[in-house]
Design an enzyme around this catalytic site. Structure first.
Site, PDB file in Angstrom:
ATOM      1  N   ILE A   1       2.770  -6.640 -14.212  1.00 59.68           N
ATOM      2  CA  ILE A   1       2.906  -5.369 -13.483  1.00 59.68           C
ATOM      3  C   ILE A   1       3.147  -5.676 -12.010  1.00 59.68           C
ATOM      4  O   ILE A   1       2.237  -5.778 -11.202  1.00 59.68           O
ATOM      5  CB  ILE A   1       1.655  -4.464 -13.669  1.00 59.68           C
TER       6      ILE A   1
ATOM      7  N   ALA B   1       0.816  -1.228   0.000  1.00 60.10           N
ATOM      8  CA  ALA B   1       0.000   0.000   0.000  1.00 60.10           C
ATOM      9  C   ALA B   1       0.845   1.272   0.000  1.00 60.10           C
ATOM     10  O   ALA B   1       0.452   2.290   0.551  1.00 60.10           O
ATOM     11  CB  ALA B   1      -0.966  -0.003   1.194  1.00 60.10           C
TER      12      ALA B   1
ATOM     13  N   CYS C   1     -19.649  -6.990  13.904  1.00 56.93           N
ATOM     14  CA  CYS C   1     -20.499  -6.416  12.854  1.00 56.93           C
ATOM     15  C   CYS C   1     -20.868  -7.424  11.762  1.00 56.93           C
ATOM     16  O   CYS C   1     -21.839  -7.212  11.028  1.00 56.93           O
ATOM     17  CB  CYS C   1     -19.850  -5.180  12.228  1.00 56.93           C
TER      18      CYS C   1
ATOM     19  N   HIS D   1       5.278   4.470  -4.025  1.00 53.78           N
ATOM     20  CA  HIS D   1       6.735   4.603  -3.929  1.00 53.78           C
ATOM     21  C   HIS D   1       7.215   5.908  -4.551  1.00 53.78           C
ATOM     22  O   HIS D   1       6.621   6.406  -5.525  1.00 53.78           O
ATOM     23  CB  HIS D   1       7.416   3.440  -4.669  1.00 53.78           C
TER      24      HIS D   1
ATOM     25  N   VAL E   1     -11.867 -15.062 -18.659  1.00 51.24           N
ATOM     26  CA  VAL E   1     -11.556 -15.222 -20.084  1.00 51.24           C
ATOM     27  C   VAL E   1     -10.855 -16.562 -20.272  1.00 51.24           C
ATOM     28  O   VAL E   1      -9.840 -16.844 -19.630  1.00 51.24           O
ATOM     29  CB  VAL E   1     -10.671 -14.056 -20.578  1.00 51.24           C
TER      30      VAL E   1
HETATM   31  C1  LIG Z   1       3.343  -8.457  -1.757  1.00 51.96           C
HETATM   32  C2  LIG Z   1       3.177  -7.298  -2.700  1.00 51.96           C
HETATM   33  C3  LIG Z   1       3.543  -6.008  -2.296  1.00 51.96           C
HETATM   34  C4  LIG Z   1       3.411  -4.941  -3.181  1.00 51.96           C
HETATM   35  N1  LIG Z   1       3.628  -3.665  -2.729  1.00 51.96           N
HETATM   36  C5  LIG Z   1       3.468  -2.625  -3.570  1.00 51.96           C
HETATM   37  C6  LIG Z   1       3.606  -1.293  -3.111  1.00 51.96           C
HETATM   38  O1  LIG Z   1       3.750  -1.041  -1.923  1.00 51.96           O
HETATM   39  N2  LIG Z   1       3.530  -0.299  -4.026  1.00 51.96           N
HETATM   40  C7  LIG Z   1       3.341  -0.534  -5.346  1.00 51.96           C
HETATM   41  O2  LIG Z   1       3.349   0.401  -6.123  1.00 51.96           O
HETATM   42  N3  LIG Z   1       3.113  -1.783  -5.807  1.00 51.96           N
HETATM   43  C8  LIG Z   1       3.163  -2.823  -4.932  1.00 51.96           C
HETATM   44  N4  LIG Z   1       2.919  -4.086  -5.373  1.00 51.96           N
HETATM   45  C9  LIG Z   1       2.566  -4.290  -6.762  1.00 51.96           C
HETATM   46  C10 LIG Z   1       1.118  -3.967  -7.027  1.00 51.96           C
HETATM   47  O3  LIG Z   1       0.284  -4.530  -6.045  1.00 51.96           O
HETATM   48  C11 LIG Z   1       0.763  -4.507  -8.406  1.00 51.96           C
HETATM   49  O4  LIG Z   1       1.701  -4.020  -9.325  1.00 51.96           O
HETATM   50  C12 LIG Z   1      -0.611  -4.114  -8.874  1.00 51.96           C
HETATM   51  O5  LIG Z   1      -1.576  -4.386  -7.901  1.00 51.96           O
HETATM   52  C13 LIG Z   1      -0.897  -4.872 -10.165  1.00 51.96           C
HETATM   53  O6  LIG Z   1      -2.211  -4.613 -10.556  1.00 51.96           O
HETATM   54  P1  LIG Z   1      -2.866  -5.473 -11.718  1.00 51.96           P
HETATM   55  O7  LIG Z   1      -4.157  -4.839 -11.977  1.00 51.96           O
HETATM   56  O8  LIG Z   1      -1.880  -5.638 -12.831  1.00 51.96           O
HETATM   57  O9  LIG Z   1      -3.009  -6.930 -11.096  1.00 51.96           O
HETATM   58  P2  LIG Z   1      -4.157  -7.542 -10.171  1.00 51.96           P
HETATM   59  O10 LIG Z   1      -4.529  -6.640  -9.079  1.00 51.96           O
HETATM   60  O11 LIG Z   1      -3.692  -8.900  -9.787  1.00 51.96           O
HETATM   61  O12 LIG Z   1      -5.399  -7.630 -11.147  1.00 51.96           O
HETATM   62  C14 LIG Z   1      -5.481  -8.557 -12.192  1.00 51.96           C
HETATM   63  C15 LIG Z   1      -6.925  -8.944 -12.311  1.00 51.96           C
HETATM   64  O13 LIG Z   1      -7.098  -9.769 -13.444  1.00 51.96           O
HETATM   65  C16 LIG Z   1      -8.059 -10.744 -13.121  1.00 51.96           C
HETATM   66  N5  LIG Z   1      -7.884 -11.873 -14.053  1.00 51.96           N
HETATM   67  C17 LIG Z   1      -6.842 -12.721 -14.120  1.00 51.96           C
HETATM   68  N6  LIG Z   1      -7.044 -13.635 -15.082  1.00 51.96           N
HETATM   69  C18 LIG Z   1      -8.238 -13.357 -15.644  1.00 51.96           C
HETATM   70  C19 LIG Z   1      -9.004 -13.961 -16.676  1.00 51.96           C
HETATM   71  N7  LIG Z   1      -8.581 -15.041 -17.333  1.00 51.96           N
HETATM   72  N8  LIG Z   1     -10.211 -13.411 -16.992  1.00 51.96           N
HETATM   73  C20 LIG Z   1     -10.676 -12.306 -16.338  1.00 51.96           C
HETATM   74  N9  LIG Z   1      -9.985 -11.723 -15.334  1.00 51.96           N
HETATM   75  C21 LIG Z   1      -8.783 -12.220 -14.996  1.00 51.96           C
HETATM   76  C22 LIG Z   1      -7.750 -11.103 -11.693  1.00 51.96           C
HETATM   77  O14 LIG Z   1      -8.826 -11.724 -11.030  1.00 51.96           O
HETATM   78  C23 LIG Z   1      -7.402  -9.749 -11.106  1.00 51.96           C
HETATM   79  O15 LIG Z   1      -8.508  -9.112 -10.523  1.00 51.96           O
HETATM   80  C24 LIG Z   1       2.969  -5.161  -4.492  1.00 51.96           C
HETATM   81  C25 LIG Z   1       2.568  -6.455  -4.880  1.00 51.96           C
HETATM   82  C26 LIG Z   1       2.628  -7.496  -3.970  1.00 51.96           C
HETATM   83  C27 LIG Z   1       2.088  -8.827  -4.348  1.00 51.96           C
END
Ligand SMILES: Cc1cc2nc3c(=O)[nH]c(=O)nc-3n(C[C@H](O)[C@H](O)[C@H](O)COP(=O)(O)OP(=O)(O)OC[C@H]3O[C@@H](n4cnc5c(N)ncnc54)[C@H](O)[C@@H]3O)c2cc1C
Length: 483
Positions: free
Chosen positions: A337, A49, A443, A52, A175
């Site tokens: 990402i 959270a 709750c 950065h 998907v």
């Molecule tokens: C432990 C940890 C700590 C982190 N700390 C930080 C931080 O402090 N600051 C920072 O900037 N970043 C941080 N990050 C990175 C950040 O959380 C991610 O870069 C960001 O959340 C990525 O977002 P996203 O939408 O690409 O992925 P996600 O949030 O994973 O979203 C992808 C979505 O795609 C959906 N999906 C997958 N496959 C399919 C399918 N076949 N069909 C339909 N939907 C699908 C999934 O259900 C999901 O909801 C951290 C990550 C982790 C794991």
């Protein structure tokens, strides 16, 4: 029957949601497909959270540029979309001369990346700012532009506003196949039916490699990596005023100790490669590792005050870079990402617009898209504001979550929001109920009642957080039973 959209975004984490928000400002029909029953169900809800500052990624990478740009955009966006965000600054702590040298490297990197206000502090300066830090600290890199945020709210804010602007979100739509149609568009097969779109954006997080390979040859491999955390009660929040990092190493940014937006303390994560990108379990070894490492930065954290553990999965790849590119004709990857993806999200969304334009999609801007959002947060109001609110709407006078002071009015706002929740945790992410010390013990049943009353649900159908988490198995008493 299929539905034809201009753009289909696969995945509604913070990246898909930010892209949907950006696209919703244009005259385009946009579809978002999400495999889970809610938005922000992947790494966007389970991370550190932190927004950065941007000294960590190597200069010249997309990660460096988009992190710094995303950080700069966060303040205005969070103000406009009413997302909790605070620029509290971060410290990278050094405990040896070798680590002090790492601080110099990070300072140089940060300056080349354009991070504002970086400076190296002496041990005395650090201990003045952070009295709970280990006296063994020798120096720290201070980054005033680092901030803390509520990550699922960031995602929800983008997604809700996009929906209000006309974007269609289909949940429980995994998907499973993508085929090129005769007209050059894509036919997308999901567990919720078939859809067609002229352009596709792959924002599927840890599954983005699978989606990429449905239309293009493999160019990267996702290597899921789990990070585990402790959430501590507010009683522990005094231990950190800033985000306290350790020096980064080959396992990532190290274990951090930081306050959260709700005045809890967050401790973690570790970094362990895993096979299954959906398995967010905690492990005894992982938690012991986190405790041991955190002790080096902030000794004496009382883990009897832990109120929750959680784990998130990083969408790491075999490259130390975001996978953002035109992967096939009219198909854009916002893939792999990893961190700092949360920080970079709004800048990645602008990057997606540029790539769409390169693919030939250049829609007109809408005259007056919705770009603001407002939420009632009773716990942060003063007495006068509370009185006025309750006079207008008495349901704000009934506290449902006692730990976090969340009222029935706020639960109703959540249930009737643009993307209505369909589980107790869905309400929790929107209203903040159940986030406190008792973790919904008090709750939870009341929220089940309100969900059933408002949405005309059978109590036996209500889940904690989607399929497989039903709360009630059967009725134990009928009306009229003897006690
Ligand atoms: C432990 C940890 C700590 C982190 N700390 C930080 C931080 O402090 N600051 C920072 O900037 N970043 C941080 N990050 C990175 C950040 O959380 C991610 O870069 C960001 O959340 C990525 O977002 P996203 O939408 O690409 O992925 P996600 O949030 O994973 O979203 C992808 C979505 O795609 C959906 N999906 C997958 N496959 C399919 C399918 N076949 N069909 C339909 N939907 C699908 C999934 O259900 C999901 O909801 C951290 C990550 C982790 C794991």
């Amino acid at each position: 029957m299929t539905n034809m959209f201009d753009v289909c975004i696969i995945g509604c984490g913070v990246i898909g949601a930010a892209a949907a928000f950006e696209l919703s400002k244009y005259q385009a029909s946009v579809l978002v497909l999400e495999k889970e029953n809610d938005v922000a169900m992947g790494s966007s809800r389970a991370n550190s959270a932190i927004i950065h500052a941007g000294y960590d990624p190597l200069p010249g990478t997309l990660m460096a540029r988009l992190n710094v740009e995303g950080n700069a955009m966060a303040e205005d966006l969070c103000r406009d979309l009413d997302v909790p965000f605070k620029r509290i600054g971060s410290l990278v702590l050094a405990f040896s001369d070798a680590e002090k040298a790492t601080l110099e490297t990070l300072l140089d990197r940060g300056q080349r990346n354009g991070v504002p206000g970086l400076k190296i502090l002496s041990a005395e300066e650090v201990l003045q700012m952070e009295p709970q830090v280990s006296p063994k600290v020798v120096a720290a890199l201070y980054a005033p532009s680092a901030g803390i945020i509520t990550p699922w709210e960031y995602t929800l804010a983008f997604a809700e506003t996009a929906v209000l602007n006309g974007v269609e979100l289909v949940r429980n739509a995994k998907v499973t196949a993508i085929q090129k149609g005769a007209d050059g568009g894509y036919r997308i097969t999901t567990t919720a039916g078939e859809f067609e779109a002229r352009y596709v954006i792959n924002a599927a997080g840890v599954h983005s490699g699978e989606i990429h390979e449905m239309v293009a040859p493999k160019t990267f491999t996702v290597k899921p990596n789990r990070g585990e955390y402790y959430v501590m009660d507010k009683a522990e929040c005094f231990r950190a005023n800033h985000v306290l990092f350790q020096c980064p190493n080959e396992d990532g940014k190290g274990v951090l100790v930081t306050p959260t937006m709700d005045h809890n303390l967050l401790v973690g994560p570790n970094a362990v490669g895993v096979e299954d990108g959906d398995r967010v379990n905690n492990t005894a070894e992982g938690m012991a590792f986190v405790r041991g490492k955190a002790e080096l930065s902030v000794p004496g954290i009382n883990y009897r005050n832990a109120i929750r553990n959680f784990a998130g999965i990083r969408a790491n790849t075999d490259r130390d870079e975001f996978q953002i590119s035109i992967a096939a004709e009219r198909f854009i990857d916002l893939a792999g990402i990893k961190s700092p993806g949360l920080s970079s999200a709004p800048a990645i969304a602008l990057e997606a617009m540029k790539l769409l334009s390169q693919c030939g999609f250049r829609p007109e801007k809408k005259a007056h898209p919705i770009t603001t959002r407002k939420k009632v947060r009773f716990r942060y109001m003063n007495d006068q504001e509370r009185r006025e609110l309750i006079l207008r709407q008495p349901q704000y006078g009934r506290v449902i979550c006692r730990c976090e002071t969340v009222t029935e009015g706020e639960i109703l706002d959540a249930i009737h929001s643009p993307i209505p929740p369909c589980s107790v945790d869905g309400v929790k992410r929107r209203a903040g109920s159940g986030m406190g010390r008792c973790q919904g013990g008090f709750c939870g049943p009341r929220i089940v009642d309100i969900l059933c009353r408002e949405l005309h649900l059978d109590p036996l159908s209500v889940t904690q957080d989607g399929a497989g988490s039903r709360l009630l198995l059967k009725e134990t008493k009928q009306v009229g039973d003897e006690f």
